[in-house]
Motif scaffolding. Structure first.
Motif, PDB file in Angstrom:
ATOM      1  N   GLU A   1      -9.491  -0.866 -78.390  1.00 19.97           N
ATOM      2  CA  GLU A   1     -10.820  -1.255 -78.869  1.00 19.97           C
ATOM      3  C   GLU A   1     -11.897  -1.061 -77.808  1.00 19.97           C
ATOM      4  O   GLU A   1     -13.038  -0.700 -78.121  1.00 19.97           O
ATOM      5  CB  GLU A   1     -10.781  -2.717 -79.331  1.00 19.97           C
TER       6      GLU A   1
ATOM      7  N   PHE B   1      -5.394   2.971 -84.862  1.00 19.78           N
ATOM      8  CA  PHE B   1      -6.414   2.075 -85.394  1.00 19.78           C
ATOM      9  C   PHE B   1      -5.953   1.436 -86.714  1.00 19.78           C
ATOM     10  O   PHE B   1      -6.110   0.229 -86.919  1.00 19.78           O
ATOM     11  CB  PHE B   1      -7.728   2.835 -85.627  1.00 19.78           C
TER      12      PHE B   1
ATOM     13  N   ILE C   1     -11.008  -1.701 -85.678  1.00 19.01           N
ATOM     14  CA  ILE C   1     -11.586  -1.134 -84.469  1.00 19.01           C
ATOM     15  C   ILE C   1     -12.725  -0.228 -84.923  1.00 19.01           C
ATOM     16  O   ILE C   1     -12.507   0.671 -85.750  1.00 19.01           O
ATOM     17  CB  ILE C   1     -10.524  -0.364 -83.672  1.00 19.01           C
TER      18      ILE C   1
ATOM     19  N   MET D   1     -12.600   3.576 -85.872  1.00 15.62           N
ATOM     20  CA  MET D   1     -11.794   4.089 -86.982  1.00 15.62           C
ATOM     21  C   MET D   1     -12.671   4.743 -88.050  1.00 15.62           C
ATOM     22  O   MET D   1     -12.425   5.886 -88.461  1.00 15.62           O
ATOM     23  CB  MET D   1     -10.966   2.961 -87.599  1.00 15.62           C
TER      24      MET D   1
END
Length: 430
Positions: free
Chosen positions: A26, A56, A67, A70
């Motif tokens: 992240e 992700f 995240i 994505m």
């Protein structure tokens, strides 16, 4: 005779591992939208993007947390693809092995995203890649070159090593067959009979290759076997189960697995390193074989990979790195070789953690409550014990003294500061 005890996995440990990996993906710049698309000169086309997307979605499946990258990468992806809808050049008369391998991960990520969100873009992109990159290769896999000069220049990230019979080959030998995984997922989503025909061709060819002699990459071999297990789940055709089983048997008992339940990156090459990507693959493959067959040996392999092989693979920053090859008669010390393979293994770890989280019972450790020498090594059932030095011993779970040796379970490197880990060694006593 000691009573065998089945001990569940430590949920707090698993949650910590998941959290560390999530935070790495992240917050790490390498996985953010500014850098998530690979450089144009990176010839593993689609590989990074696919592994990132799969990672992700894996974390979304675990926690429901998205995240941000994505969705951002899917928004920007159309502008990055070529006119045929995939990454990299369009090869008219040659097959680029690493391009096939890389796009397998992209197919996996897109299919996982489609299954999670039912979005049309992920499905349409996966179908277009399948049509234009893979189905055009039908009938070509029997020409995959297996007679070649042995070369040892393969690095942690493979590279092109020349062209034979129209194949632009990789030092990650056999990585074209990684695509069995991605294509099997496309089949699971679309049930396209043409995809199954292509898969049958690829699987038939790859099962017939002597992977030990060829020194095929264990990562791609195990990944292909996972694709076979997906096909078995979708079709109930025993040939796919038999193929996956033969690969697991070869890997576990034919020179693909180290004494610490990690992997030799290439069969028969101890001058190498472990690869967490393959460790994750072996753990998932053993788990799927156990679910399909109920054979205890597969549960034992899965549990031992988790408790031993994966123990040292994850680092304190949540990523995954490579370790030494531990084999009787070569090197009996387990130690870090590369702190983090952020370009592949850190992302692959996410799917492995998701699989463990969804199948916790498989990874329970069978113990006896006593450390003894079984065959060539000291263990308590599924748990290996080692002599530790260099500072990592401060992070051991416990110590026991056996035959004059002060032993502990393999120290988990995610608990160990990087500077301490780099100076530490764990000796497996043969």
């Amino acid at each position: 005779m000691n009573k065998k005890i089945l001990s569940p996995i430590d949920n707090a440990e698993l949650e910590t591992r998941i959290s560390l990996n999530y935070n790495r993906l992240e917050s790490g710049d390498y996985y953010g939208i500014e850098k998530v698309f690979a450089r144009k000169d990176y010839d593993w086309y689609g590989d990074k993007e696919g592994r990132a997307l799969l990672a992700f979605v894996s974390h979304y499946r675990i926690s429901g947390a998205k995240i941000p990258c994505m969705e951002l990468m899917l928004e920007q992806m159309p502008d990055r693809l070529n006119s045929d809808g995939y990454f990299g050049p369009i090869y008219e008369n040659e097959i680029h092995e690493q391009q096939l391998s890389g796009h397998s991960w992209l197919l996996r990520g897109l299919c996982e995203h489609y299954e999670a969100f039912s979005d049309s873009f992920s499905l349409e992109t996966a179908v277009r890649i399948t049509e234009n990159l893979y189905l055009t290769k039908k009938g070509c896999f029997s020409s995959y070159p297996i007679n070649r000069e042995e070369k040892k220049e393969g690095g942690v990230s493979g590279s092109e090593v020349g062209t034979i019979d129209g194949w632009i080959l990789s030092s990650d030998i056999g990585c074209a067959f990684m695509s069995v995984d991605g294509l099997s997922h496309v089949y699971a989503v679309t049930k396209d009979a043409r995809v199954r025909e292509l898969l049958d061709e690829m699987i038939f060819v790859y099962l017939g290759i002597d992977k030990v002699t060829l020194k095929a990459q264990t990562h791609c071999t195990l990944t292909a076997a996972r694709g076979m297990m997906r096909m078995y789940k979708e079709t109930a055709d025993e040939k796919y189960l038999d193929g996956a089983r033969s690969i697991m048997e070869l890997y576990a008992f034919g020179g693909g697995m180290t004494e610490t339940y990690q992997n030799l990156n290439w069969w028969g090459r101890p001058d190498s390193w472990t690869e967490p990507c393959a460790i994750v693959d072996s753990l998932m493959l053993a788990g799927e074989l156990y679910k399909a067959t109920s054979e205890e040996k597969y549960r034992a392999i899965a549990a031992r990979v988790y408790h031993n092989g994966l123990a040292a693979a994850q680092r304190e920053n949540g990523g995954a790195g490579t370790d030494s090859i531990v084999l009787d008669g070569t090197d009996d010390f387990l130690y870090s070789k590369m702190f983090e393979a952020y370009f592949c293994c850190t992302m692959r770890l996410a799917e492995g953690l998701r699989y463990i989280n969804e199948n916790k019972d498989i990874f329970a450790a069978m113990t006896e409550g006593e450390v003894t020498k079984k065959g060539r090594i000291y263990s308590d059932g599924d748990i290996l014990y080692a002599e530790v030095s260099g500072g990592a011993e401060r992070y051991a779970e416990k110590f026991v003294t056996v035959d004059g040796h002060n032993l502990c379970p393999i120290v988990k490197y995610y608990k160990v500061p990087a500077e301490v880990m780099k100076e530490s060694k764990q000796r497996i006593l043969f």
